[in-house]
Design an enzyme around this catalytic site. Sequence first.
Site, mmCIF file in Angstrom:
data_model
loop_
_atom_site.group_PDB
_atom_site.id
_atom_site.type_symbol
_atom_site.label_atom_id
_atom_site.label_comp_id
_atom_site.label_asym_id
_atom_site.label_seq_id
_atom_site.Cartn_x
_atom_site.Cartn_y
_atom_site.Cartn_z
ATOM 1 N N LYS A 36 20.755 17.121 -7.077
ATOM 2 C CA LYS A 36 22.046 16.803 -6.441
ATOM 3 C C LYS A 36 22.921 15.998 -7.396
ATOM 4 C CE LYS A 36 20.021 15.274 -2.375
ATOM 5 N NZ LYS A 36 19.921 14.963 -0.938
ATOM 6 N N GLU A 42 28.751 2.604 8.522
ATOM 7 C CA GLU A 42 28.743 4.000 8.998
ATOM 8 C C GLU A 42 28.891 4.041 10.506
ATOM 9 O OE1 GLU A 42 25.747 6.809 7.467
ATOM 10 O OE2 GLU A 42 25.278 7.269 9.547
ATOM 11 N N ASP A 87 20.396 18.909 9.782
ATOM 12 C CA ASP A 87 19.057 19.168 10.322
ATOM 13 C C ASP A 87 18.978 20.493 11.065
ATOM 14 O OD1 ASP A 87 17.419 17.057 9.443
ATOM 15 O OD2 ASP A 87 18.532 15.682 10.737
ATOM 16 N N TYR A 115 15.661 9.570 0.372
ATOM 17 C CA TYR A 115 14.631 9.136 1.313
ATOM 18 C C TYR A 115 13.553 8.326 0.612
ATOM 19 C CZ TYR A 115 17.326 12.590 3.632
ATOM 20 O OH TYR A 115 18.411 13.247 4.139
ATOM 21 N N HIS A 133 31.272 12.642 6.531
ATOM 22 C CA HIS A 133 30.079 13.349 6.074
ATOM 23 C C HIS A 133 30.350 14.845 6.238
ATOM 24 C CE1 HIS A 133 27.231 9.703 6.873
ATOM 25 N NE2 HIS A 133 28.319 9.383 6.194
ATOM 26 N N GLN A 187 18.179 6.755 3.301
ATOM 27 C CA GLN A 187 17.753 6.695 4.703
ATOM 28 C C GLN A 187 17.378 5.239 5.007
ATOM 29 O OE1 GLN A 187 17.850 7.318 7.733
ATOM 30 N NE2 GLN A 187 17.076 9.418 7.610
HETATM 31 P P1 FAD Z 1 18.635 18.272 0.838
HETATM 32 O O1 FAD Z 1 18.946 17.395 -0.299
HETATM 33 O O2 FAD Z 1 19.129 19.682 0.790
HETATM 34 O O3 FAD Z 1 17.039 18.281 1.003
HETATM 35 C C1 FAD Z 1 16.419 18.840 2.157
HETATM 36 C C2 FAD Z 1 14.954 19.164 1.828
HETATM 37 O O4 FAD Z 1 14.916 20.267 0.930
HETATM 38 C C3 FAD Z 1 14.205 18.029 1.117
HETATM 39 O O5 FAD Z 1 12.866 18.083 1.542
HETATM 40 C C4 FAD Z 1 14.311 18.389 -0.359
HETATM 41 O O6 FAD Z 1 13.245 17.867 -1.117
HETATM 42 C C5 FAD Z 1 14.280 19.901 -0.305
HETATM 43 N N1 FAD Z 1 15.084 20.548 -1.349
HETATM 44 C C6 FAD Z 1 16.313 20.210 -1.757
HETATM 45 N N2 FAD Z 1 16.754 21.087 -2.693
HETATM 46 C C7 FAD Z 1 15.776 21.993 -2.853
HETATM 47 C C8 FAD Z 1 15.634 23.160 -3.653
HETATM 48 N N3 FAD Z 1 16.595 23.551 -4.480
HETATM 49 N N4 FAD Z 1 14.490 23.882 -3.531
HETATM 50 C C9 FAD Z 1 13.496 23.493 -2.700
HETATM 51 N N5 FAD Z 1 13.579 22.393 -1.902
HETATM 52 C C10 FAD Z 1 14.698 21.677 -1.992
HETATM 53 N N6 FAD Z 1 22.712 14.549 9.153
HETATM 54 C C11 FAD Z 1 23.748 15.049 9.867
HETATM 55 O O7 FAD Z 1 23.608 16.081 10.534
HETATM 56 N N7 FAD Z 1 24.975 14.419 9.875
HETATM 57 C C12 FAD Z 1 25.208 13.282 9.163
HETATM 58 O O8 FAD Z 1 26.317 12.754 9.194
HETATM 59 C C13 FAD Z 1 24.132 12.742 8.396
HETATM 60 N N8 FAD Z 1 24.301 11.612 7.652
HETATM 61 C C14 FAD Z 1 23.283 11.170 6.835
HETATM 62 C C15 FAD Z 1 23.514 10.077 6.004
HETATM 63 C C16 FAD Z 1 22.521 9.627 5.134
HETATM 64 C C17 FAD Z 1 22.801 8.465 4.222
HETATM 65 C C18 FAD Z 1 21.248 10.275 5.121
HETATM 66 C C19 FAD Z 1 20.160 9.805 4.202
HETATM 67 C C20 FAD Z 1 21.007 11.357 5.973
HETATM 68 C C21 FAD Z 1 22.015 11.831 6.828
HETATM 69 N N9 FAD Z 1 21.836 12.936 7.667
HETATM 70 C C22 FAD Z 1 22.877 13.425 8.410
HETATM 71 C C23 FAD Z 1 20.510 13.574 7.779
HETATM 72 C C24 FAD Z 1 20.324 14.776 6.820
HETATM 73 O O9 FAD Z 1 21.231 15.812 7.116
HETATM 74 C C25 FAD Z 1 18.882 15.253 7.006
HETATM 75 O O10 FAD Z 1 17.975 14.258 6.621
HETATM 76 C C26 FAD Z 1 18.516 16.593 6.388
HETATM 77 O O11 FAD Z 1 17.234 16.996 6.901
HETATM 78 C C27 FAD Z 1 18.414 16.599 4.871
HETATM 79 O O12 FAD Z 1 19.631 16.454 4.288
HETATM 80 P P2 FAD Z 1 19.782 16.284 2.695
HETATM 81 O O13 FAD Z 1 21.217 16.322 2.386
HETATM 82 O O14 FAD Z 1 19.000 15.156 2.196
HETATM 83 O O15 FAD Z 1 19.091 17.687 2.229
#
Ligand code: FAD
Length: 303
Positions: free
Chosen positions: A185, A18, A126, A165, A94, A196
């Site tokens: 998802k 990455e 974020d 995570y 991404h 993560q």
């Molecule tokens: P989600 O899956 O939407 O989850 C976010 C939170 O909401 C979690 O606590 C989850 O439990 C909760 N949740 C999910 N769905 C629901 C629902 N329906 N109802 C209630 N709660 C819910 N960030 C960037 O900005 N750019 C990047 O390129 C980037 N790359 C990444 C690559 C990897 C491999 C990882 C692991 C993270 C990356 N991130 C990146 C960080 C990521 O955007 C953040 O960690 C963000 O806070 C959560 O993203 P997510 O897609 O896991 O969110």
Amino acid sequence: MKISEILRSSTKTYPSLEIVPPLKGIGKDELLESIRPLMEFEPKYINVTCHRDEVEFVANPDGTYTKKTVQNRVSEVVVATAIQQHYGVDAVPHMICAGATKEHIHAELENLRYLGIENVLALRGDCLVGEKRFTPTPGGYHYASELVSGIREQNPDFCIGVGAYPEKHFESPNLETDIQMLKKKVDAGADYIITQMFFDNQVFYDFVAKCREAGITVPIIPGIKPLSTVRQLTMLPEAFSIDIPLRLSEMVAKAADKEEAYRIGTDWCIAQCKDLIAHNVPAIHLYTMTKSRNIVEILRACF
Ligand code: FAD
């Protein structure tokens, strides 16, 4: 080639890399040169992170402030295209919900299809700096699961990865709830998962076991980052809500100089990767941060 096909056809653990798009002002040649050392390892694909626009307040002569949106980095789509064209390696941009309307995201997906990019990693993104809770953009997606559904609807053929995570997402009340959200998802159409970073492999193995118990069957790729500075002992837990094992933190804190701290972090990462390979993980996703010295050493030692 789709990541799902690569995962299906691989017989041994492969490295997944990455990179972060460069800050504006850095040219294409400089970016391509910075990742050239990684090409020796013939990566099957390269992930390119995506960064939401930041908001800045610019002072006016009359004492008021004007809100300004700034894009500090080159777009992931442009970087992904440059990599594919120059090195002939598939790129996985991404895509985040943060700061974008559904229309904008779907226009971007159309651009990707036009460019021959058929893989994306779908994420929520974020909060803005200073924000306490994530606020979706009006007309945008709130959760990554909604983004996955939206991508699947528009492009049934796309290969979609999602994030997870092992130490739970910081907003989630507990790991079990977070895993239920991860399952949403996958049920929405995600083909595979990348985690993560973590520094204790047992945390990953326990997480995978819990995901399987919860009925998640898609491949789970561990995400790994070598620790490289003493400062990261506080910076990484703060930025990513992860733990650094006591033994590693003590060794790095006691390092005689920067080089020794770097050495300890690299050796720890090599040991982690070797153990993950011995446990037959499908791939190891290395967060390179577009810095190649320790990554090259880790790749040489493990693959
Ligand atoms: P989600 O899956 O939407 O989850 C976010 C939170 O909401 C979690 O606590 C989850 O439990 C909760 N949740 C999910 N769905 C629901 C629902 N329906 N109802 C209630 N709660 C819910 N960030 C960037 O900005 N750019 C990047 O390129 C980037 N790359 C990444 C690559 C990897 C491999 C990882 C692991 C993270 C990356 N991130 C990146 C960080 C990521 O955007 C953040 O960690 C963000 O806070 C959560 O993203 P997510 O897609 O896991 O969110």
